[in-house]
Motif scaffolding. Structure first.
Motif, PDB file in Angstrom:
ATOM      1  N   TYR A  21       0.833  -1.207   0.000  1.00 54.62           N
ATOM      2  CA  TYR A  21       0.000   0.000   0.000  1.00 54.62           C
ATOM      3  C   TYR A  21       0.870   1.262   0.000  1.00 54.62           C
ATOM      4  N   ILE A  22       1.897   1.275   0.817  1.00 49.23           N
ATOM      5  CA  ILE A  22       2.799   2.425   0.881  1.00 49.23           C
ATOM      6  C   ILE A  22       3.453   2.651  -0.478  1.00 49.23           C
ATOM      7  N   LEU A  23       3.927   1.581  -1.108  1.00 55.01           N
ATOM      8  CA  LEU A  23       4.545   1.714  -2.430  1.00 55.01           C
ATOM      9  C   LEU A  23       3.563   2.282  -3.452  1.00 55.01           C
ATOM     10  N   GLU A  24       2.310   1.841  -3.381  1.00 52.10           N
ATOM     11  CA  GLU A  24       1.296   2.349  -4.314  1.00 52.10           C
ATOM     12  C   GLU A  24       1.080   3.852  -4.146  1.00 52.10           C
ATOM     13  N   LEU A  26       3.305   6.012  -3.300  1.00 51.33           N
ATOM     14  CA  LEU A  26       4.529   6.758  -3.616  1.00 51.33           C
ATOM     15  C   LEU A  26       5.147   6.246  -4.923  1.00 51.33           C
ATOM     16  N   PRO A  27       4.518   6.526  -6.046  1.00 48.82           N
ATOM     17  CA  PRO A  27       4.975   5.956  -7.321  1.00 48.82           C
ATOM     18  C   PRO A  27       6.365   6.413  -7.761  1.00 48.82           C
ATOM     19  N   HIS A  28       6.840   7.541  -7.239  1.00 48.56           N
ATOM     20  CA  HIS A  28       8.149   8.048  -7.655  1.00 48.56           C
ATOM     21  C   HIS A  28       9.252   7.703  -6.654  1.00 48.56           C
ATOM     22  N   LEU A  29       8.929   6.914  -5.662  1.00 46.59           N
ATOM     23  CA  LEU A  29       9.893   6.527  -4.634  1.00 46.59           C
ATOM     24  C   LEU A  29      11.041   5.740  -5.264  1.00 46.59           C
ATOM     25  N   ARG A  30      12.278   6.090  -4.922  1.00 47.57           N
ATOM     26  CA  ARG A  30      13.440   5.404  -5.473  1.00 47.57           C
ATOM     27  C   ARG A  30      14.433   4.929  -4.416  1.00 47.57           C
ATOM     28  N   ARG A  37      13.474   0.471  14.225  1.00 43.82           N
ATOM     29  CA  ARG A  37      12.654  -0.226  15.207  1.00 43.82           C
ATOM     30  C   ARG A  37      12.877  -1.740  15.223  1.00 43.82           C
ATOM     31  N   GLY A  38      14.087  -2.172  15.334  1.00 45.84           N
ATOM     32  CA  GLY A  38      14.360  -3.592  15.448  1.00 45.84           C
ATOM     33  C   GLY A  38      15.197  -4.123  14.300  1.00 45.84           C
ATOM     34  N   GLU A  39      15.441  -5.403  14.348  1.00 46.20           N
ATOM     35  CA  GLU A  39      16.287  -6.072  13.352  1.00 46.20           C
ATOM     36  C   GLU A  39      15.480  -6.398  12.096  1.00 46.20           C
ATOM     37  N   PRO A  40      15.790  -5.783  10.954  1.00 47.59           N
ATOM     38  CA  PRO A  40      15.016  -5.997   9.732  1.00 47.59           C
ATOM     39  C   PRO A  40      14.942  -7.458   9.294  1.00 47.59           C
ATOM     40  N   PHE A  41      15.994  -8.225   9.508  1.00 48.47           N
ATOM     41  CA  PHE A  41      16.008  -9.610   9.054  1.00 48.47           C
ATOM     42  C   PHE A  41      15.117 -10.531   9.892  1.00 48.47           C
ATOM     43  N   MET A  42      14.516 -10.003  10.946  1.00 39.83           N
ATOM     44  CA  MET A  42      13.542 -10.774  11.725  1.00 39.83           C
ATOM     45  C   MET A  42      12.164 -10.749  11.061  1.00 39.83           C
ATOM     46  N   ASN A  43      11.948  -9.799  10.154  1.00 45.76           N
ATOM     47  CA  ASN A  43      10.656  -9.704   9.473  1.00 45.76           C
ATOM     48  C   ASN A  43      10.576 -10.801   8.413  1.00 45.76           C
ATOM     49  N   PRO A  44       9.614 -11.719   8.536  1.00 43.81           N
ATOM     50  CA  PRO A  44       9.515 -12.807   7.559  1.00 43.81           C
ATOM     51  C   PRO A  44       9.153 -12.325   6.155  1.00 43.81           C
ATOM     52  N   ASN A  45       8.727 -11.078   6.027  1.00 41.65           N
ATOM     53  CA  ASN A  45       8.365 -10.512   4.725  1.00 41.65           C
ATOM     54  C   ASN A  45       9.481  -9.692   4.095  1.00 41.65           C
ATOM     55  N   LEU A  46      10.618  -9.574   4.755  1.00 46.22           N
ATOM     56  CA  LEU A  46      11.661  -8.671   4.274  1.00 46.22           C
ATOM     57  C   LEU A  46      12.057  -8.959   2.829  1.00 46.22           C
ATOM     58  N   PHE A  47      12.312 -10.212   2.494  1.00 41.50           N
ATOM     59  CA  PHE A  47      12.795 -10.502   1.144  1.00 41.50           C
ATOM     60  C   PHE A  47      11.703 -10.287   0.092  1.00 41.50           C
ATOM     61  N   ASN A  48      10.451 -10.492   0.464  1.00 38.70           N
ATOM     62  CA  ASN A  48       9.351 -10.163  -0.451  1.00 38.70           C
ATOM     63  C   ASN A  48       9.294  -8.653  -0.676  1.00 38.70           C
ATOM     64  N   MET A  49       9.520  -7.885   0.378  1.00 42.44           N
ATOM     65  CA  MET A  49       9.536  -6.423   0.255  1.00 42.44           C
ATOM     66  C   MET A  49      10.687  -5.972  -0.634  1.00 42.44           C
ATOM     67  N   LEU A  50      11.849  -6.575  -0.444  1.00 36.93           N
ATOM     68  CA  LEU A  50      12.996  -6.227  -1.276  1.00 36.93           C
ATOM     69  C   LEU A  50      12.732  -6.572  -2.739  1.00 36.93           C
ATOM     70  N   ASP A  51      12.082  -7.694  -2.971  1.00 38.21           N
ATOM     71  CA  ASP A  51      11.733  -8.089  -4.343  1.00 38.21           C
ATOM     72  C   ASP A  51      10.770  -7.089  -4.977  1.00 38.21           C
ATOM     73  N   LEU A  52       9.775  -6.640  -4.214  1.00 39.86           N
ATOM     74  CA  LEU A  52       8.837  -5.637  -4.730  1.00 39.86           C
ATOM     75  C   LEU A  52       9.569  -4.341  -5.072  1.00 39.86           C
ATOM     76  N   TYR A  55      11.643  -4.732  -8.264  1.00 43.49           N
ATOM     77  CA  TYR A  55      10.775  -4.643  -9.438  1.00 43.49           C
ATOM     78  C   TYR A  55      10.502  -3.183  -9.810  1.00 43.49           C
ATOM     79  N   ARG A  56      10.435  -2.324  -8.789  1.00 41.77           N
ATOM     80  CA  ARG A  56      10.176  -0.893  -9.005  1.00 41.77           C
ATOM     81  C   ARG A  56      11.453  -0.068  -9.119  1.00 41.77           C
ATOM     82  N   ASP A  57      12.601  -0.727  -9.148  1.00 40.37           N
ATOM     83  CA  ASP A  57      13.899  -0.055  -9.246  1.00 40.37           C
ATOM     84  C   ASP A  57      14.162   0.838  -8.032  1.00 40.37           C
TER      85      ASP A  57
END
Length: 77
Positions: A21-24, A26-30, A37-52, A55-57
């Motif tokens: 939703y946040i990405l949607e 902010l279409p010009h976000l680069r 707020r904590g260790e990013p690699f603890m988020n089970p969605n981190l790699f999906n977020m990085l993939d998204l 895709y948006r460069d």
């Protein structure tokens, strides 16, 4: 460095749907910095977020203590 004593916020991981939703909104976000707020690699969605973002460069800066880094998540992503 640790802001948890200053800022009172609920804990937990950023859900993937909220990240999308946040990405949607902010279409010009680069660039995204994941810090604070904590260790990013603890988020089970981190790699999906990085993939998204990939895709948006979108470039990511990630602040981590490095304890959860391993060959798989360093080189396979």
């Amino acid at each position: 460095m640790c802001a948890h004593k200053v800022f009172k916020a609920e804990g937990g991981n950023l859900p993937l749907e909220k990240f999308k939703y946040i990405l949607e909104q902010l279409p010009h976000l680069r660039r995204i910095s994941i810090v604070g707020r904590g260790e990013p690699f603890m988020n089970p969605n981190l790699f999906n977020m990085l993939d998204l973002g990939k895709y948006r460069d979108i470039n990511f800066n990630i602040c981590t203590n490095g304890t959860l880094l391993n060959e798989k998540n360093i080189y396979e992503r």
